[in-house]
Each structure stands twice: as structure tokens, then as C-alpha cells.
Design an enzyme around this catalytic site. Structure first.
Site, PDB file in Angstrom:
ATOM      1  N   ALA A 119      12.902  -4.479   4.571  1.00  0.00           N
ATOM      2  CA  ALA A 119      11.564  -4.549   3.979  1.00  0.00           C
ATOM      3  C   ALA A 119      10.520  -4.171   5.008  1.00  0.00           C
ATOM      4  O   ALA A 119      10.840  -3.699   6.112  1.00  0.00           O
ATOM      5  CB  ALA A 119      11.292  -5.954   3.424  1.00  0.00           C
ATOM      6  N   ASN A 120       9.254  -4.375   4.666  1.00  0.00           N
ATOM      7  CA  ASN A 120       8.157  -4.156   5.591  1.00  0.00           C
ATOM      8  C   ASN A 120       7.126  -5.264   5.404  1.00  0.00           C
ATOM      9  O   ASN A 120       7.325  -6.168   4.588  1.00  0.00           O
ATOM     10  CB  ASN A 120       7.536  -2.770   5.391  1.00  0.00           C
ATOM     11  CG  ASN A 120       7.049  -2.574   3.967  1.00  0.00           C
ATOM     12  OD1 ASN A 120       6.210  -3.326   3.494  1.00  0.00           O
ATOM     13  ND2 ASN A 120       7.585  -1.569   3.278  1.00  0.00           N
ATOM     14  N   ARG A 121       6.021  -5.173   6.124  1.00  0.00           N
ATOM     15  CA  ARG A 121       5.059  -6.273   6.140  1.00  0.00           C
ATOM     16  C   ARG A 121       3.958  -6.150   5.095  1.00  0.00           C
ATOM     17  O   ARG A 121       2.976  -6.888   5.130  1.00  0.00           O
ATOM     18  CB  ARG A 121       4.420  -6.372   7.532  1.00  0.00           C
ATOM     19  CG  ARG A 121       5.414  -6.628   8.650  1.00  0.00           C
ATOM     20  CD  ARG A 121       4.698  -6.707   9.996  1.00  0.00           C
ATOM     21  NE  ARG A 121       5.633  -6.755  11.106  1.00  0.00           N
ATOM     22  CZ  ARG A 121       6.211  -7.873  11.548  1.00  0.00           C
ATOM     23  NH1 ARG A 121       5.935  -9.028  10.970  1.00  0.00           N
ATOM     24  NH2 ARG A 121       7.055  -7.837  12.558  1.00  0.00           N
ATOM     25  N   ALA A 139       4.009   0.339  -0.105  1.00  0.00           N
ATOM     26  CA  ALA A 139       4.681   0.674   1.150  1.00  0.00           C
ATOM     27  C   ALA A 139       6.184   0.701   0.864  1.00  0.00           C
ATOM     28  O   ALA A 139       6.892  -0.291   1.056  1.00  0.00           O
ATOM     29  CB  ALA A 139       4.337  -0.351   2.220  1.00  0.00           C
TER      30      ALA A 139
END
Length: 406
Positions: free
Chosen positions: A211-213, A277
Site C-alpha cells: 500500500a501507500n500513505r 494513489a
């Protein structure tokens, strides 16, 4: 006043909250609005057409098969001779009819024939409001452009019952009517806007993922701003922990491939804003069981596969491409060069470029510093809240559509 001289068609559904519609009529008329009322058969069990008519100073309409009215297709006339239709209270039954296109009484027939904005004030038991069927109907109606006010939380008519499901108070509904009438003439009125937001989660095994932030705050803020500008908004959201924007149809997904499928299903649209994102890669073959340490001290080998490029897919459509396609470039270096390359490579009309280096605090934060990149050049924006960035972007989009005659 915003509603002075405006024509409101009030659809009164069959619930105990129908008594509040009497106060709503009084509040609307004292502000100069003309109010016509339609009552469902169930509504007539709670309040009388006589009391409603005394407050509207007009005939109250109750019967789909009234010979006097239907000789000139009265339900169509009522639907068209209004600036706004308000359903209050909107029961679970009435919401279900609206969401599924049913028309078996005067109220539901008018709502199906309506070409003017619609505002609903739900009222029902909390268990009914939270039922999956009602949640699906609400999501469908929001995607169709129906606006909501309430419901509120509090005590129910049933002894000992409390929770979310109380109809909004009359003055709350009046304020929502003023907002809705304002939106109906907004810069994106009549336009459909498709937005992606948040991260994607790409599973490694049943308990781990890539995942990402991303928090989804910027994408959700854009969806809310577009809805306030009058657009019909569909928001495809990855996993986030923030509330859904009001008046927006929300489709929830987990992975990049699910997001692409949802985006393709939501097309056509006038505008596509790809703010999510999306993870660039996924595990080529995720494990069906939790991957365990093997005692060697070595991590397991993970083979990665590239995810579909959603922005490029939408931006390069041969048929059905949105009039405007907006992408985002979250970069930690060479911001403008990378954004310009992305603009060309992915067929976008605008790229919203922002520096997401850790020291900026953009990922998960409440502020953003962006540059709007197009074929005409680069526009530098000051540091703004994500809500202000959203408002500014929506204004740019509305102006671009107006300039192009779309």
C-alpha cells in the site's frame, strides 16, 4: 432570500415524522416560497390533506388516477411545474421506489418523471436505515444526483428506540433547500464527474498487503467540491478511514484492478479526476495462507506484476473519453519534468503535481502545495488546505468546460 418566489413540490411520505412537514410548509411560505404538496396514501394516515392544504393554500394531490388532474397527465405537470422536489419524510419504501424506478402511486410517479433537482429527508427506524438494502438505495440515489439532508440521531417513536434515522428538523431542511437551489445553478450543474481517491491495497497474503500513505483526503475533498458545484459525482474510493462526501455516489474497492473495473463501469462521464494513489505493482501470485518465516533468516521471494494504469486507460480512450481528464503526480524529485512527461504519456488534460517528500507532510496531512500542469504551461498555487485546493480545481474545470462550450 434564496427561496423567495421559488416553487417547491413537497412529497410527504408515510411516517410519524410527517407531522414535521406541516412546520416545514410554514417555514417555506414565510420565506416567500410557493409550496404544493403530494401525499402518499400512508401519509394520509398520519396527517390529513385538510391540514396540509390549509398551510399550502393550495390543493393537496393524493391520487394517481384522479380524473380531474390526469386528463392532462397531471403527474408530469406537477413534476415539471416546480423548481425543486422535496421528499420529507422519505421513508425506506419511498427511497426504494426512487432507487429502482418504481411508479405505482402519484408520489413515486412524479419522482420518476422529475427533471428538476430532488432533495430527500429520510426518516425511518435505525435498523431500517442501516439495512444493506437501504444503504444500496441511498448510494444509487446519490449517484443519480439526489441530495440528502439527514437523517439525524436521537430517540425514535418506538419506546426505548434510539439511533440514526430521525428526520432532519424543518429549519435544517429549509437550509438544505437553499443550498440545493444554489447548486442547481452551479457551474457544474448537469455535468457528471468521475473521481478516484485514496490508496489501493494489493494483497501479499490474507494478512499483509502492499500500500501507500494516501489518506484520500484530497480526492474526497474534490468530490465534495464538485457536488457543491452541481455535478453528479461518482467517487471510486480505495480503503480509507474518512467519511463519505455528502451527495456523492461512492463505490468502494480494494485493489487497482478493482478500481479500474469500477471506473470503466462508471463511464461515460464529462470529467474524470484520477486522484487516487494507485499502487504501481501487485504480487504476481498472492498466497492463500499467511506466509511464515522458515527459520533461514531470508525473506520470501515476492514476484511483482505491474498494475493497470487507470489514468492512461481513461485518457487515451478512443471512444467515450471524458471531455476533461485530470491526473495527479505525487513526486519526491523532478516534480515538473515528471508531471509534464505524465501529461503527455497518459493523455491527460491537466496534471495536479505535488511534492510528497516526507518533510512536506502532504501524505495524510490537511494541506497541499500543488502546481497545475497543462499544455499551456505551469500554474503555481500557494499552500492551501486540501478543501481549498479542491474548490480551486473545480473552478478551473468549470471554466475550461465553459470555454470549450461543453
Amino acid at each position: 432570500m434564496m427561496i423567495a418566489g421559488r416553487r417547491i413540490l413537497l412529497v410527504i411520505g408515510g411516517g410519524i415524522a410527517a407531522y414535521k412537514s406541516l412546520e416545514l410548509i410554514r417555514r417555506l411560505r414565510e420565506r416567500g416560497a410557493t409550496v404544493r404538496a403530494v401525499m402518499t396514501p400512508a401519509a394520509c394516515q398520519f396527517i390529513t390533506p385538510l391540514s396540509v392544504g390549509a398551510l399550502t393554500a393550495d390543493r393537496v394531490f393524493t391520487d394517481l388516477f384522479d380524473r380531474e388532474d390526469e386528463h392532462d397527465v397531471g403527474h408530469i405537470r406537477l413534476a415539471r411545474e416546480a423548481d425543486l422536489i422535496v421528499a420529507a419524510p422519505a421513508t425506506a419504501d419511498l427511497l426504494a421506489k426512487m432507487a429502482n424506478g418504481l411508479a405505482n402511486d402519484l408520489a413515486s410517479t412524479i419522482l420518476l418523471a422529475a427533471k428538476v433537482p430532488v432533495l430527500v429527508a429520510p426518516a425511518m427506524n435505525p435498523a431500517m436505515w442501516q439495512h444493506p438494502a437501504t444503504r444500496r438505495n441511498v448510494a444509487q440515489l446519490a449517484g443519480d444526483g439526489v441530495a440528502f439532508v439527514g437523517p439525524n440521531s436521537g430517540a425514535m417513536a418506538e419506546a426505548g428506540e434510539a439511533g440514526e434515522g430521525r428526520m432532519a428538523e424543518p429549519l435544517e431542511i429549509v437550509a438544505a433547500i437553499e443550498r440545493r437551489l444554489s447548486v442547481a445553478s452551479g457551474p457544474l450543474a448537469g455535468k457528471s464527474v468521475l473521481i478516484t481517491s485514496g490508496p489501493t491495497h494489493e494483497p501479499i497474503d490474507p494478512v499483509r498487503y502492499i500500500a501507500n500513505r494516501s489518506s484520500g483526503k484530497q480526492g474526497h475533498a474534490i468530490a465534495a467540491a464538485a457536488a457543491r458545484a452541481g455535478a453528479r459525482v461518482t467517487l471510486v474510493s480505495g480503503p480509507v478511514t474518512i467519511p463519505d462526501p455528502a451527495g456523492v455516489r461512492v463505490l468502494r474497492v480494494e485493489t487497482a484492478r478493482e478500481m479500474l473495473q469500477a471506473v470503466e463501469a462508471a463511464l461515460p462521464a464529462d470529467v474524470a479526476i484520477m486522484a487516487a494513489a494507485v499502487a504501481d505493482w501487485r504480487v504476481a501470485s498472492g498466497s492463500g495462507q499467511k506466509i511464515k518465516k522458515d527459520g533461514s533468516g531470508k525473506p520470501p521471494a515476492l514476484s511483482l506484476a505491474e498494475n493497470p494504469d487507470i489514468l492512461a486507460t481513461v485518457g487515451t480512450l478512443a471512444e467515450g473519453r471524458p471531455c476533461l481528464v485530470v491526473g495527479f503526480a505525487a513526486e519526491t524529485q523532478n516534480l515538473i519534468d515528471n508531471a509534464r512527461a505524465k501529461l503527455q504519456r497518459k493523455g491527460a488534460d491537466f496534471i495536479v503535481a505535488n511534492d510528497v517528500s516526507p518533510e512536506t507532510g502532504v501524505m495524510g496531512g490537511d494541506a497541499n502545495t500543488v502546481r497545475l500542469v497543462s499544455r499551456d504551461g505551469v500554474e503555481d498555487w500557494p499552500t492551501l488546505s486540501k478543501e481549498d485546493v479542491a474548490e480551486r480545481l473545480v473552478a478551473v474545470i468549470a471554466a475550461k468546460l465553459a470555454d470549450s462550450g461543453e
